[in-house]
Motif scaffolding. Sequence first.
Motif, PDB file in Angstrom:
ATOM      1  N   ILE A  68       0.783  -1.232   0.141  1.00 18.90           N
ATOM      2  CA  ILE A  68      -0.095   0.068  -0.102  1.00 18.90           C
ATOM      3  C   ILE A  68       0.782   1.271  -0.215  1.00 18.90           C
ATOM      4  N   SER A  69       0.473   2.138  -0.908  1.00 19.61           N
ATOM      5  CA  SER A  69       1.340   3.419  -0.981  1.00 19.61           C
ATOM      6  C   SER A  69       0.216   4.386  -0.316  1.00 19.61           C
ATOM      7  N   ASP A  70       0.229   4.893   0.610  1.00 18.60           N
ATOM      8  CA  ASP A  70      -0.635   5.731   1.134  1.00 18.60           C
ATOM      9  C   ASP A  70      -0.294   7.176   0.921  1.00 18.60           C
ATOM     10  N   GLU A  71      -1.274   7.988   0.519  1.00 22.39           N
ATOM     11  CA  GLU A  71      -1.085   9.401   0.129  1.00 22.39           C
ATOM     12  C   GLU A  71      -1.989  10.283   1.098  1.00 22.39           C
ATOM     13  N   PRO A  72      -1.214  10.953   2.069  1.00 20.58           N
ATOM     14  CA  PRO A  72      -1.869  11.815   2.865  1.00 20.58           C
ATOM     15  C   PRO A  72      -2.598  12.928   1.997  1.00 20.58           C
ATOM     16  N   ASP A  73      -1.947  13.116   0.988  1.00 17.95           N
ATOM     17  CA  ASP A  73      -2.413  14.281   0.251  1.00 17.95           C
ATOM     18  C   ASP A  73      -2.414  13.924  -1.189  1.00 17.95           C
ATOM     19  N   LEU A  74      -3.676  13.938  -2.024  1.00 18.36           N
ATOM     20  CA  LEU A  74      -3.787  13.576  -3.328  1.00 18.36           C
ATOM     21  C   LEU A  74      -2.660  13.962  -4.173  1.00 18.36           C
ATOM     22  N   LEU A  75      -1.991  13.035  -4.894  1.00 13.83           N
ATOM     23  CA  LEU A  75      -0.824  13.182  -5.642  1.00 13.83           C
ATOM     24  C   LEU A  75      -1.188  13.146  -7.456  1.00 13.83           C
ATOM     25  N   ASP A  76      -2.487  12.468  -7.643  1.00 12.70           N
ATOM     26  CA  ASP A  76      -3.144  12.435  -9.207  1.00 12.70           C
ATOM     27  C   ASP A  76      -2.185  11.094  -9.503  1.00 12.70           C
ATOM     28  N   THR A  77      -2.607  10.749 -10.739  1.00  9.83           N
ATOM     29  CA  THR A  77      -1.776   9.397 -11.054  1.00  9.83           C
ATOM     30  C   THR A  77      -0.301   9.341 -11.449  1.00  9.83           C
ATOM     31  N   GLY A  78       0.305  10.907 -11.965  1.00  7.09           N
ATOM     32  CA  GLY A  78       1.419  10.882 -12.022  1.00  7.09           C
ATOM     33  C   GLY A  78       2.292  10.959 -10.543  1.00  7.09           C
ATOM     34  N   GLY A  79       1.861  11.692  -9.916  1.00  2.74           N
ATOM     35  CA  GLY A  79       2.693  11.878  -8.590  1.00  2.74           C
ATOM     36  C   GLY A  79       2.395  10.506  -7.640  1.00  2.74           C
ATOM     37  N   GLY A  80       1.233   9.853  -8.088  1.00  3.59           N
ATOM     38  CA  GLY A  80       0.982   8.596  -7.302  1.00  3.59           C
ATOM     39  C   GLY A  80       2.016   7.334  -7.652  1.00  3.59           C
ATOM     40  N   LEU A  81       2.153   7.313  -8.836  1.00  7.18           N
ATOM     41  CA  LEU A  81       3.065   6.647  -9.548  1.00  7.18           C
ATOM     42  C   LEU A  81       4.621   6.939  -9.107  1.00  7.18           C
ATOM     43  N   ARG A  82       5.019   7.866  -9.110  1.00  2.00           N
ATOM     44  CA  ARG A  82       6.218   8.200  -8.613  1.00  2.00           C
ATOM     45  C   ARG A  82       6.485   7.917  -7.166  1.00  2.00           C
ATOM     46  N   LYS A  83       5.516   8.246  -6.311  1.00  2.48           N
ATOM     47  CA  LYS A  83       5.712   7.787  -4.935  1.00  2.48           C
ATOM     48  C   LYS A  83       5.673   6.311  -4.542  1.00  2.48           C
ATOM     49  N   ALA A  84       4.874   5.573  -5.430  1.00  2.00           N
ATOM     50  CA  ALA A  84       4.823   4.126  -5.269  1.00  2.00           C
ATOM     51  C   ALA A  84       6.077   3.379  -5.914  1.00  2.00           C
ATOM     52  N   LEU A  85       6.945   4.063  -6.602  1.00  3.94           N
ATOM     53  CA  LEU A  85       7.986   3.291  -7.526  1.00  3.94           C
ATOM     54  C   LEU A  85       8.906   2.361  -6.427  1.00  3.94           C
ATOM     55  N   PRO A  86       9.054   2.959  -5.401  1.00  2.72           N
ATOM     56  CA  PRO A  86       9.968   2.186  -4.354  1.00  2.72           C
ATOM     57  C   PRO A  86       9.377   0.841  -4.084  1.00  2.72           C
ATOM     58  N   LEU A  87       8.100   0.931  -3.862  1.00  2.83           N
ATOM     59  CA  LEU A  87       7.365  -0.288  -3.371  1.00  2.83           C
ATOM     60  C   LEU A  87       7.142  -1.260  -4.712  1.00  2.83           C
ATOM     61  N   LEU A  88       7.443  -0.965  -5.991  1.00  2.00           N
ATOM     62  CA  LEU A  88       7.227  -1.707  -7.276  1.00  2.00           C
ATOM     63  C   LEU A  88       8.570  -2.506  -7.291  1.00  2.00           C
ATOM     64  N   GLY A  89       9.610  -2.387  -6.737  1.00  2.00           N
ATOM     65  CA  GLY A  89      10.714  -3.091  -6.973  1.00  2.00           C
ATOM     66  C   GLY A  89      11.832  -2.303  -7.309  1.00  2.00           C
ATOM     67  N   PRO A  90      13.114  -2.885  -7.331  1.00  2.00           N
ATOM     68  CA  PRO A  90      14.136  -1.974  -7.557  1.00  2.00           C
ATOM     69  C   PRO A  90      14.579  -1.669  -9.031  1.00  2.00           C
ATOM     70  N   GLU A  91      13.828  -2.562  -9.794  1.00  2.00           N
ATOM     71  CA  GLU A  91      13.939  -2.272 -11.327  1.00  2.00           C
ATOM     72  C   GLU A  91      12.742  -1.178 -11.815  1.00  2.00           C
ATOM     73  N   SER A  92      11.907  -0.602 -10.983  1.00  2.83           N
ATOM     74  CA  SER A  92      10.902   0.060 -11.392  1.00  2.83           C
ATOM     75  C   SER A  92      11.191   1.614 -11.776  1.00  2.83           C
ATOM     76  N   PRO A  93      12.291   2.264 -11.346  1.00  2.00           N
ATOM     77  CA  PRO A  93      12.388   3.620 -11.691  1.00  2.00           C
ATOM     78  C   PRO A  93      12.758   3.402 -13.119  1.00  2.00           C
ATOM     79  N   SER A  94      13.288   2.604 -14.071  1.00  2.76           N
ATOM     80  CA  SER A  94      13.344   2.456 -15.393  1.00  2.76           C
ATOM     81  C   SER A  94      12.355   1.499 -15.967  1.00  2.76           C
ATOM     82  N   GLY A  95      11.692   0.897 -15.126  1.00  2.00           N
ATOM     83  CA  GLY A  95      10.400   0.076 -15.774  1.00  2.00           C
ATOM     84  C   GLY A  95      10.797  -0.781 -16.791  1.00  2.00           C
ATOM     85  N   PRO A  96       9.776  -1.375 -17.493  1.00  2.00           N
ATOM     86  CA  PRO A  96       8.300  -0.775 -17.373  1.00  2.00           C
ATOM     87  C   PRO A  96       7.708  -1.300 -16.381  1.00  2.00           C
ATOM     88  N   VAL A  97       6.552  -0.488 -15.888  1.00  3.01           N
ATOM     89  CA  VAL A  97       5.623  -1.191 -14.975  1.00  3.01           C
ATOM     90  C   VAL A  97       4.138  -1.263 -15.670  1.00  3.01           C
TER      91      VAL A  97
END
Length: 224
Positions: A68-97
């Motif tokens: 779960i990537s909790d957002e105390p403030d709404l980040l919209d889809t782009g900001g939400g994806l960026r915040k969640a990248l560390p939880l998606l795994g070490p390869e996620s900053p380059s992707g693809p996801v």
Amino acid sequence: MIFAAGLGTRMAPLTDRCPKPLIPVAGRTLLDRALDMGRQAGASRIVVNTHYLGAQIADHLAGSQVAISDEPDLLDTGGGLRKALPLLGPESPSGPVMTLNPDVVWTGPNPLAALQAAWRDDMDALLALVPLDRARARVGAGDFSLDARGRISRKGDFVYAGAQIIRPQLLANIPDRAFSLNRLWDLMIARGSAFGMVHSGGWCDVGRPEAIAEAETLLTEAHA
């Protein structure tokens, strides 16, 4: 990643006390339907972002190994994806996801599996699309056009269906904390690296209370 942080205002009053992803369609919540789709497509890590009534979603996912990537403030889809990248795994900053909107009901082939089969190295994004005339419960015009090579451009008779594969690298070009993935798509469209794939099955936008019955009709027709 499953985007589940929205306020669900179009779904009121059903969302007054229940987050939209936990609304049931044909006896199964929208979120569980999205989770099933990701697992069936072989997703090894699944992240759900939360904001509005997020504790209910966290309780629903307890023990499921979904991050779960909790957002105390709404980040919209782009900001939400960026915040969640560390939880998606070490390869996620380059992707693809893969990303998925849960407020949609699909029939036919699993769109995430179809996107994986169609993915190529020259793509920065591959979006699942449906023709506007097959987009049940859709309100408004289409989103994109497709050229002969399958590249997307703005405006046209295809609707973004809520599933995609995307490379996150260009997120670094957007300084804002909260922003839509539309910003990222525009960068990719300008580079000629944003593509579309037309979903061959049925699709229904479950964004308003009256759309639930239409989505259930779609599911019934698919199993007739």
